[in-house]
Design an enzyme around this catalytic site. Sequence first.
Site, PDB file in Angstrom:
ATOM      1  N   GLU A  98     -10.983   4.350  -6.357  1.00 22.86           N
ATOM      2  CA  GLU A  98     -11.217   2.917  -6.535  1.00 22.86           C
ATOM      3  C   GLU A  98     -11.569   2.639  -7.999  1.00 22.86           C
ATOM      4  O   GLU A  98     -12.024   3.532  -8.725  1.00 22.86           O
ATOM      5  CB  GLU A  98     -12.350   2.452  -5.624  1.00 22.86           C
ATOM      6  CG  GLU A  98     -12.114   2.721  -4.146  1.00 22.86           C
ATOM      7  CD  GLU A  98     -10.953   1.930  -3.571  1.00 22.86           C
ATOM      8  OE1 GLU A  98     -10.666   0.836  -4.110  1.00 22.86           O
ATOM      9  OE2 GLU A  98     -10.331   2.405  -2.594  1.00 22.86           O
TER      10      GLU A  98
ATOM     11  N   ARG B 284       0.872  -1.189   0.000  1.00 23.24           N
ATOM     12  CA  ARG B 284       0.000   0.000   0.000  1.00 23.24           C
ATOM     13  C   ARG B 284       0.899   1.225   0.000  1.00 23.24           C
ATOM     14  O   ARG B 284       1.746   1.391   0.869  1.00 23.24           O
ATOM     15  CB  ARG B 284      -0.898   0.001   1.245  1.00 23.24           C
ATOM     16  CG  ARG B 284      -1.815   1.222   1.374  1.00 23.24           C
ATOM     17  CD  ARG B 284      -2.823   1.276   0.239  1.00 23.24           C
ATOM     18  NE  ARG B 284      -3.927   2.178   0.503  1.00 23.24           N
ATOM     19  CZ  ARG B 284      -3.898   3.500   0.294  1.00 23.24           C
ATOM     20  NH1 ARG B 284      -2.796   4.074  -0.159  1.00 23.24           N
ATOM     21  NH2 ARG B 284      -4.974   4.227   0.531  1.00 23.24           N
TER      22      ARG B 284
ATOM     23  N   ARG C 158      -1.240  -5.305   4.579  1.00 24.99           N
ATOM     24  CA  ARG C 158      -0.425  -4.751   3.503  1.00 24.99           C
ATOM     25  C   ARG C 158       0.756  -3.982   4.091  1.00 24.99           C
ATOM     26  O   ARG C 158       0.634  -3.330   5.128  1.00 24.99           O
ATOM     27  CB  ARG C 158      -1.265  -3.830   2.614  1.00 24.99           C
ATOM     28  CG  ARG C 158      -2.428  -4.519   1.933  1.00 24.99           C
ATOM     29  CD  ARG C 158      -3.317  -3.537   1.198  1.00 24.99           C
ATOM     30  NE  ARG C 158      -3.903  -2.542   2.104  1.00 24.99           N
ATOM     31  CZ  ARG C 158      -4.801  -1.629   1.736  1.00 24.99           C
ATOM     32  NH1 ARG C 158      -5.201  -1.570   0.476  1.00 24.99           N
ATOM     33  NH2 ARG C 158      -5.291  -0.769   2.614  1.00 24.99           N
TER      34      ARG C 158
END
Length: 368
Positions: free
Chosen positions: A259, A251, A293
């Site tokens: 998105e 990330r 992440r």
Amino acid sequence: MGNILRCFKGDDDGGDHYPYYKPTSRPHYQPPHYHGQPAAPPAPLQQQHLGPHGVTPSTVGVAALAHDLLNFESTSMVPDGLSQHVVSSRKAQVKWYQKLLEAYKNTTPPPKTPANAAQLIARALNMIQRADLEGILEFYNLPIPSLPTASSNYQPSLLPEGVQFVLNTLPVYDKCIGDGDGFTAYVPTTDPRESANVPLEVHELVIARTQARKCRDYQSADALLSSLDEAGYKIISCSDDEVLARKYRIRMRGIDAPELKMPYGKESRTALVKLIGGKSVKIYVYDLDQFGRYVGDIYCNNLFIQEQMLKNGHAWHFKTYDKRPEFARWEREARAANRGLWASGNPEKPWDWRRDQRNARQDAIQVY
């Protein structure tokens, strides 16, 4: 080829020594001896019987390596029996011997002990998968070098404040880039930080897959690949070689991209693909988020990727989690120039969109 010729003549300086070795995926490795008889201590060098070319039994693997390299330089042919010990293609083996020949020529003095020869092979072929490396060493009856410890070259004082460690990845697949602020990367287990931390289970899976492929049992080999993936590892083809690598979900720190289902979501992902797709990246990891992440700063070809995404209007500055003033400045510059997502005038914030999506799902459950 002076080094190779000197290997056959031997050397009397007695200056070589054996560094400490320990096997990794072959935990029960022992020097060969006759069954039913204890292994006799080696005789002093001057008392050992000299075989052809003045080679002692203890250095026959060193001489065989020198012979094969001399033959390869003349014929470009790799040893016939090598394929029984490794899984990679003949074409890949030729590339290995090109690297070995170059390394051998540049080594002064030439390796005179099995330990020296094993180190040379491990250094020259440090990017091939571990099972192939061990297969080559086994082919020459050489010891398996121990892997360097994770902290041997670790210098935290040289890292930026807050950085826990650095990842140097293999080229990032386009399909592994999920959106404009996240992707999956793979780090080779030859990396010093990774090498000492590969679980024994993973080594055993790699060896089992190698054996399955030798037996042409491709169904079992594919099943073992799936088991490797479940363990967080993958065997990746790289320039006709296969590399064992660890999987990392990344990330990007300090930015939030639209998105994929949002306006400009696909464009943002495409922008990131153009920046890092098919290229190796350096990741300065700060922490692990709630989704498992690794959160970090990304560099590729001397470019700071978050800077490029913000300056070109492909992402928002994620102020909640990152207060760096330069990030805010880069976003303002893109806004002022109507670049990227800012061309729409009033784009929806990704964190607001995700909140609305969660609320909509909860409302749907309550109605049901």
